[in-house]
Design a protein around this motif. Structure first.
Motif, short mmCIF file in Angstrom:
data_model
loop_
_atom_site.label_atom_id
_atom_site.label_comp_id
_atom_site.label_asym_id
_atom_site.label_seq_id
_atom_site.Cartn_x
_atom_site.Cartn_y
_atom_site.Cartn_z
N CYS A 146 0.86 -1.19 0.00
CA CYS A 146 0.00 0.00 0.00
C CYS A 146 0.90 1.24 0.00
O CYS A 146 2.12 1.13 0.12
N PRO A 147 0.33 2.45 -0.13
CA PRO A 147 1.18 3.64 -0.14
C PRO A 147 2.05 3.82 1.09
O PRO A 147 3.22 4.21 0.99
N CYS A 148 1.52 3.52 2.29
CA CYS A 148 2.34 3.67 3.49
C CYS A 148 3.27 2.48 3.68
O CYS A 148 4.27 2.57 4.40
N ARG A 196 -2.05 3.03 7.62
CA ARG A 196 -2.77 4.30 7.75
C ARG A 196 -3.54 4.65 6.47
O ARG A 196 -4.09 5.75 6.36
N CYS A 197 -3.58 3.73 5.51
CA CYS A 197 -4.19 4.03 4.21
C CYS A 197 -5.67 3.67 4.22
O CYS A 197 -6.10 2.71 4.85
N LEU A 198 -6.44 4.45 3.48
CA LEU A 198 -7.86 4.17 3.29
C LEU A 198 -8.04 3.10 2.23
O LEU A 198 -7.17 2.91 1.37
N PRO A 199 -9.15 2.35 2.26
CA PRO A 199 -9.34 1.26 1.29
C PRO A 199 -9.23 1.70 -0.16
O PRO A 199 -8.61 1.01 -0.98
N HIS A 200 -9.79 2.87 -0.51
CA HIS A 200 -9.71 3.30 -1.91
C HIS A 200 -8.29 3.69 -2.28
O HIS A 200 -7.90 3.57 -3.45
N GLN A 225 -6.39 1.96 -5.37
CA GLN A 225 -5.83 2.81 -6.43
C GLN A 225 -4.34 2.55 -6.59
O GLN A 225 -3.81 2.51 -7.72
N TYR A 226 -3.64 2.36 -5.49
CA TYR A 226 -2.20 2.10 -5.52
C TYR A 226 -1.89 0.78 -6.22
O TYR A 226 -1.02 0.70 -7.07
N ASN A 228 -3.78 -0.85 -8.33
CA ASN A 228 -4.22 -0.86 -9.73
C ASN A 228 -3.25 -0.15 -10.67
O ASN A 228 -3.43 -0.20 -11.89
N ARG A 229 -2.25 0.52 -10.12
CA ARG A 229 -1.28 1.20 -10.99
C ARG A 229 -0.50 0.22 -11.85
O ARG A 229 -0.10 0.55 -12.96
N VAL A 230 -0.27 -0.96 -11.33
CA VAL A 230 0.49 -1.96 -12.10
C VAL A 230 -0.37 -2.53 -13.21
O VAL A 230 0.09 -2.72 -14.34
N GLY A 231 -1.64 -2.82 -12.93
CA GLY A 231 -2.54 -3.32 -13.96
C GLY A 231 -2.58 -4.83 -14.03
O GLY A 231 -1.54 -5.50 -13.95
N GLY A 232 -3.78 -5.36 -14.21
CA GLY A 232 -3.97 -6.80 -14.25
C GLY A 232 -3.25 -7.50 -15.39
O GLY A 232 -2.65 -8.56 -15.20
N PRO A 233 -3.26 -6.96 -16.64
CA PRO A 233 -2.58 -7.64 -17.75
C PRO A 233 -1.08 -7.86 -17.51
O PRO A 233 -0.54 -8.89 -17.91
#
Length: 515
Positions: free
Chosen positions: A359-361, A372-376, A380-381, A383-388
């Motif tokens: 996660c970001p933290c 300390r990160c929120l679920p969204h 979002q963090y 999903n930056r890599v991407g499933g494919p």
């Protein structure tokens, strides 16, 4: 009488020579004929043949180098044509050939002395000769065409290419042509291969991450892509950086391929160690830097990692567009770039290792520190890599925080740590077992071959069928699991994949959200 004088004047006013040189098109060397024509008239120096700015400026370097080496620059008009004229030329590698062409056309040098020679080198104003980008490629071209290469550094080809080389470090050496003797360099002898000289550390230094070390040894045996997730400071970078120490040394063909890419990119490459390349670009790297491009077009990090390892630390910090550009090089083992200057192809058969925080933290799922990160934000963090792109990783490894006691109990740490030498032997035996069985690399096996009864037990196939339904595995994941299980069986020296092998392979088939 008048005709004889006219012919004599015609011969003196039209002097010509031709020297063979070469240029690079991507990583492919192309022969270029340097044609020099001297005529009477007002002093002028023309270079034609679609050269870039560096080529156009070569006349100043050549003239100064000739004068400072004890030669004279002919009066009149000097015209240099780089043929074929429709091929784009770039770089400073034509300097030495142009200088030799001028001296031959002016009868200062005997043209027969450099017959069947390929001449490449950059000139300094003092007459010194320097190597240029792509020297390995020019050596390959000279060897293939049975030419003698004229360059400034013959030692570059020792234990790399079987080639005849004439070394010229300064233009003044041309005053003593009889001293310019060709010497032969030898290619690497594959029959005397020994473990590569490792300069990247030892897995004996890794403490408390034995499961990750096991997964990386499996990846090294079958050249599988690995994705590691864990909190900061748990050893992800240490694990990845030591991977070349357990990989087999490059053979002569692979060594020349990697040396060629590094030479074209202008990067240093120590071919004497035969250790596979390890590239770890920063997350701020642009798409041309990662996959290749620029002007002129040069190979990127995926090509510099050819035959080795590409490590992307902090993968979510890379540009999403840049990461998605990796899908085709991973799948096909080569990069195809289409530009206005033409189409370019670079090799990119590498083993990819990615690392990220959950996660970001960095502490999502960590038992010692609260996230300390929120679920969204976490979603979002990730999903930056991407499933494919994630779908192209064969092993997902959790790298948790190790028990601090391991770092203070030397005896316990030593008994649990496995050295790189031991892992190297395991990987080498696994590859030798597959080769002895007459099988190609696991990536060269089709689904039908992997599911053949002589390579896998029916119980293992049934296990995979159930897992494919329960875990919702894609077609690529199913084949990747079969290949991973085949590699694990090779490590166990087993002819057939068992349910135990497949169970271990499936244990690495996690998704990021389940880490």
């Amino acid at each position: 009488m008048l005709a004889a004088k006219s012919a004599q004047y015609h011969y003196k006013s039209r002097r010509y020579s031709e020297v063979l040189s070469a240029g690079m098109h991507g990583v492919e060397p192309k022969a270029v004929s340097v044609q020099v024509h001297l005529t009477t008239g007002l002093t002028a120096f023309h270079i034609v043949g679609l050269g870039d700015q560096a080529v156009k400026e070569s006349h100043r370097r050549v003239c100064a180098a000739l004068k400072n080496s004890g030669f004279r620059v002919p009066d009149g008009v000097i015209t240099v044509n780089l043929a074929p004229a429709l091929m784009n030329k770039s770089g400073t590698g034509y300097d030495l050939a142009i200088a030799l062409g001028i001296l031959m056309a002016d009868a200062e040098l005997d043209a027969a002395h450099f017959k069947n020679h390929l001449v490449v080198g950059e000139l300094g104003l003092d007459g010194s000769v320097s190597p240029v980008r792509g020297m390995v490629g020019y050596g390959i071209l000279a060897a293939q065409s049975e030419q003698t290469l004229v360059c400034s550094d013959a030692a570059l080809y020792d234990q790399l290419i079987d080639l005849k080389v004439v070394e010229i470090k300064h233009l003044s050496q041309l005053h003593y042509l009889e001293d310019l003797q060709a010497r032969r360099t030898q290619a690497l002898d594959d029959t005397t291969l020994a473990p590569p000289i490792s300069a990247c550390g030892d897995y004996a230094d890794v403490v408390g991450q034995q499961q990750a070390v096991r997964a990386l040894s499996i990846a090294a045996a079958g050249q599988h892509n690995v994705f590691m997730v864990g909190p900061p400071g748990t050893g992800k970078t240490m694990l990845a950086s030591r991977l070349p120490s357990i990989l087999p040394p490059m053979d002569s063909t692979q060594l020349v391929e990697s040396a060629l890419v590094f030479s074209v990119a202008g990067a240093a490459f120590d071919h004497s160690s035969r250790q596979r390349p390890f590239r770890a670009p920063h997350h701020s790297a642009t798409m041309p830097a990662l996959v290749g491009g620029g002007m002129p077009v040069r190979p990127g990090e995926v090509s510099l990692a050819h035959n080795g390892v590409l490590f992307l630390d902090e993968m979510p910090q890379f540009s999403r567009t840049t990461l998605q550009a990796l899908r085709q090089p991973i799948e096909e083992g080569r990069v195809r770039l289409v530009r206005a200057q033409g189409s370019f192809e670079f090799p990119s058969n590498f083993m990819m290792v990615g690392a990220a925080n959950p996660c970001p933290c960095g502490y999502y799922g960590d038992q010692a520190t609260n996230c300390r990160c929120l679920p969204h934000q976490i979603e979002q963090y990730q999903n930056r890599v991407g499933g494919p792109l994630l779908d192209r990783f064969d092993l997902f490894i959790t790298v948790p925080r190790p028990n601090p006691d391991f770092f203070f109990k030397k005896a316990a740490a030593q008994t649990q740590s496995v050295t790189s030498a031991e892992l190297y032997q395991q990987v080498s035996k696994a590859r030798a077992f597959a080769q002895k069985a007459g099988r190609p690399s696991v990536h060269g096996l089709s689904r039908q071959q992997l599911c053949a009864t002589e390579l896998i037990e029916p119980a293992a196939v049934n296990l995979l069928r159930r897992a494919a339904h329960n875990l919702q595995l894609s077609g690529r994941m199913i084949v990747a699991s079969l290949r991973l299980a085949r590699t694990i069986a090779d490590l166990d020296q087993s002819k057939r994949v068992t349910a135990t092998h497949l169970s271990e392979a499936l244990s690495y088939r996690k998704t990021w959200n389940h880490v």
